[in-house]
Design an enzyme around this catalytic site. Structure first.
Site, short mmCIF file in Angstrom:
data_model
loop_
_atom_site.label_atom_id
_atom_site.label_comp_id
_atom_site.label_asym_id
_atom_site.label_seq_id
_atom_site.Cartn_x
_atom_site.Cartn_y
_atom_site.Cartn_z
N CYS A 83 67.95 41.91 -47.52
CA CYS A 83 66.89 40.89 -47.33
C CYS A 83 65.68 41.16 -48.22
CB CYS A 83 66.45 40.85 -45.88
SG CYS A 83 67.80 40.54 -44.76
N HIS A 134 60.29 36.61 -45.84
CA HIS A 134 61.74 36.50 -45.71
C HIS A 134 62.02 35.76 -44.41
CE1 HIS A 134 65.82 37.30 -44.92
NE2 HIS A 134 65.58 38.19 -43.98
N ASN A 166 69.03 32.38 -41.99
CA ASN A 166 68.62 33.56 -42.77
C ASN A 166 69.55 33.67 -43.98
OD1 ASN A 166 68.37 36.18 -43.76
ND2 ASN A 166 68.09 37.11 -41.75
O1 UT7 Z 1 66.81 39.84 -42.00
C1 UT7 Z 1 66.86 40.72 -40.93
C2 UT7 Z 1 68.08 40.30 -40.23
N1 UT7 Z 1 68.13 40.27 -38.83
C3 UT7 Z 1 67.15 39.88 -37.99
O2 UT7 Z 1 66.04 39.61 -38.32
C4 UT7 Z 1 67.56 39.79 -36.56
C5 UT7 Z 1 66.53 40.31 -35.63
N2 UT7 Z 1 66.96 40.10 -34.24
C6 UT7 Z 1 66.99 38.88 -33.68
O3 UT7 Z 1 66.63 37.90 -34.31
C7 UT7 Z 1 67.38 38.78 -32.23
O4 UT7 Z 1 67.58 40.06 -31.70
C8 UT7 Z 1 68.66 37.93 -32.00
C9 UT7 Z 1 68.38 36.48 -32.32
C10 UT7 Z 1 69.81 38.43 -32.87
C11 UT7 Z 1 69.11 38.02 -30.54
O5 UT7 Z 1 68.08 37.64 -29.71
P1 UT7 Z 1 67.66 38.57 -28.47
O6 UT7 Z 1 66.63 37.84 -27.76
O7 UT7 Z 1 67.33 39.93 -28.99
O8 UT7 Z 1 68.99 38.58 -27.61
P2 UT7 Z 1 69.90 39.82 -27.19
O9 UT7 Z 1 70.62 40.40 -28.35
O10 UT7 Z 1 69.10 40.72 -26.34
O11 UT7 Z 1 70.96 39.09 -26.29
C12 UT7 Z 1 70.58 38.40 -25.08
C13 UT7 Z 1 71.85 37.80 -24.48
C14 UT7 Z 1 73.02 38.77 -24.40
O12 UT7 Z 1 73.73 38.51 -23.20
P3 UT7 Z 1 73.46 39.45 -21.92
O13 UT7 Z 1 73.84 40.83 -22.35
O14 UT7 Z 1 72.01 39.31 -21.57
O15 UT7 Z 1 74.39 38.85 -20.92
C15 UT7 Z 1 73.90 38.36 -25.58
O16 UT7 Z 1 75.27 38.64 -25.35
O17 UT7 Z 1 72.30 36.71 -25.29
C16 UT7 Z 1 73.68 36.88 -25.62
N3 UT7 Z 1 73.92 36.28 -26.92
C17 UT7 Z 1 74.16 34.98 -27.09
N4 UT7 Z 1 74.25 33.96 -26.22
C18 UT7 Z 1 74.50 32.73 -26.72
C19 UT7 Z 1 73.92 36.89 -28.13
N5 UT7 Z 1 74.15 35.98 -29.10
C20 UT7 Z 1 74.31 34.79 -28.47
C21 UT7 Z 1 74.56 33.49 -28.92
N6 UT7 Z 1 74.65 32.50 -28.02
N7 UT7 Z 1 74.70 33.19 -30.22
#
Ligand code: UT7
Length: 330
Positions: free
Chosen positions: A112, A257, A287
């Site tokens: 990135c 970014h 992204n």
């Molecule tokens: O360029 C750098 C690249 N990466 C980033 O910048 C990513 C940085 N991180 C993020 O943007 C966020 O962490 C995410 C968008 C990836 C995830 O959001 P979050 O609020 O941190 O969610 P989480 O990973 O804590 O997941 C919450 C829940 C989980 O279920 P449980 O364990 O609470 O039952 C996941 O399994 O959401 C679930 N989940 C989804 N649900 C529906 C994860 N992905 C999805 C999805 N749709 N696509």
């Protein structure tokens, strides 16, 4: 002398993939994706299109704005984490596509942050007097490498394809251009956002075993990446501003970014910089890693949000971890 932007351009593939489209492939919803990331849609390539082809389109747009032709270029820098091939890199493929002379072509692999690293290299070469017209490209084909099933949903909903490019030329010290760039890395976090396969750590003959285990898909510890990103974005903006003797109030536009709208919102809030001074287009493109800053800059220019004399901060954080920022006087 230092480098200034003579032209900027971008290209995104035609195919729009909405959150609803993804919800038909995996267990996710439009509202989950919008709420957690701000993303509504992204672009996916058609099969065979690839990173060097998109890079060429963006490069041609940037060259048009700069009023230069491929034969005017004297160096190519190509940032991507999704090259057409393991080797050779996209830089030489682009040199061939453009049909320019046998100029040097360097590939940058800092994910990135690739565009910021590439900009630092271009600026240094121009400051040294080594080159005068450098083509810098950030291009990415994420869609071909994603796990578009529920197993990969945390990553699959975030990423998109696209390309952005810039032509950098010399400018007088007190004229417009790159004032300072700062670069950082912290490899102890390499596996927080990584793709393990293809790998040269084991014989290629074992690749099918690794693929069967799904180890060829990108893996991410989303929460950890989020936590580090918000901190490092803010630090990088402050560090580069301090280097050039400016404050947060002096900044006309932040071009971050485009990782996640929530990350950019949080960074804006911590910096006390209002949304009107932060470019956000992640809603429409997702992204696009190394392509995201030049695409955002290109759109901001087209929208008239960048004017002569403006102070811009380009800032990125991503896999590696790597991060960096560049202060640019337009
Ligand atoms: O360029 C750098 C690249 N990466 C980033 O910048 C990513 C940085 N991180 C993020 O943007 C966020 O962490 C995410 C968008 C990836 C995830 O959001 P979050 O609020 O941190 O969610 P989480 O990973 O804590 O997941 C919450 C829940 C989980 O279920 P449980 O364990 O609470 O039952 C996941 O399994 O959401 C679930 N989940 C989804 N649900 C529906 C994860 N992905 C999805 C999805 N749709 N696509």
């Amino acid at each position: 002398m230092h480098a200034k932007f003579a032209g900027v351009g971008h290209f995104v593939p035609e195919r729009v993939v909405t959150n609803h489209d993804l919800a038909s492939l995996m267990d996710t919803t439009d509202s989950w994706i919008v709420e957690r990331t701000g993303i509504s849609e992204r672009r996916f390539v058609r099969e065979g299109q690839g990173t060097s082809e998109m890079g060429e389109q963006a490069a041609r747009a940037a060259m048009k704005m700069a009023g230069v032709t491929p034969s005017d270029l004297d160096f190519i820098i190509f940032a991507t984490l999704s090259p057409d091939y393991m080797f050779p890199g996209c830089g030489v493929l682009l040199q061939n596509r453009l049909g320019c002379a046998t100029i040097g072509a360097l590939d940058v692999r800092t994910q990135c942050t690739g565009f910021i690293y590439g900009l630092a290299v271009a600026d240094a070469f121009i400051r040294m007097g080594m080159y005068k017209r450098i083509l810098l490209v950030g291009a990415e084909t994420q869609s071909m490498g994603l796990d578009l099933t529920t197993r990969g949903r945390d990553i699959a909903v975030i990423f998109g394809d696209g390309a952005g490019a810039a032509v950098l030329v010399p400018s007088e010290d007190d004229g417009p251009g790159v004032m300072e760039t700062i670069l950082h890395s912290e490899g102890s976090h390499a596996k927080e956002l990584w793709m393990e396969v293809p790998t040269c750590l084991v014989p290629t003959t074992r690749t099918p075993e690794l693929v069967a285990e799904g180890r060829h898909f990108p893996q991410m510890n989303g929460r950890e990446v989020f936590r580090h990103a918000t901190r490092r974005f803010v630090e990088a903006v402050d560090e580069v501003l301090e280097r050039v003797g400016k404050t947060r109030d002096d900044v006309d536009l932040i071009v971050p970014h485009q990782a996640n709208k929530r990350i950019s919102d949080a960074v804006g809030e911590r910096l006390g910089i209002p949304p009107a001074r932060i470019v956000q287009n992640v809603q429409r493109f997702g992204n696009t890693t190394a392509a995201s800053i030049p695409i955002a800059l290109s759109e901001a220019l087209q929208e008239g949000r960048v004017q002569p004399g403006h102070l811009l901060v380009l800032v990125a954080f991503g896999s590696g971890f790597t991060w960096g920022a560049s202060a640019v006087r337009w």
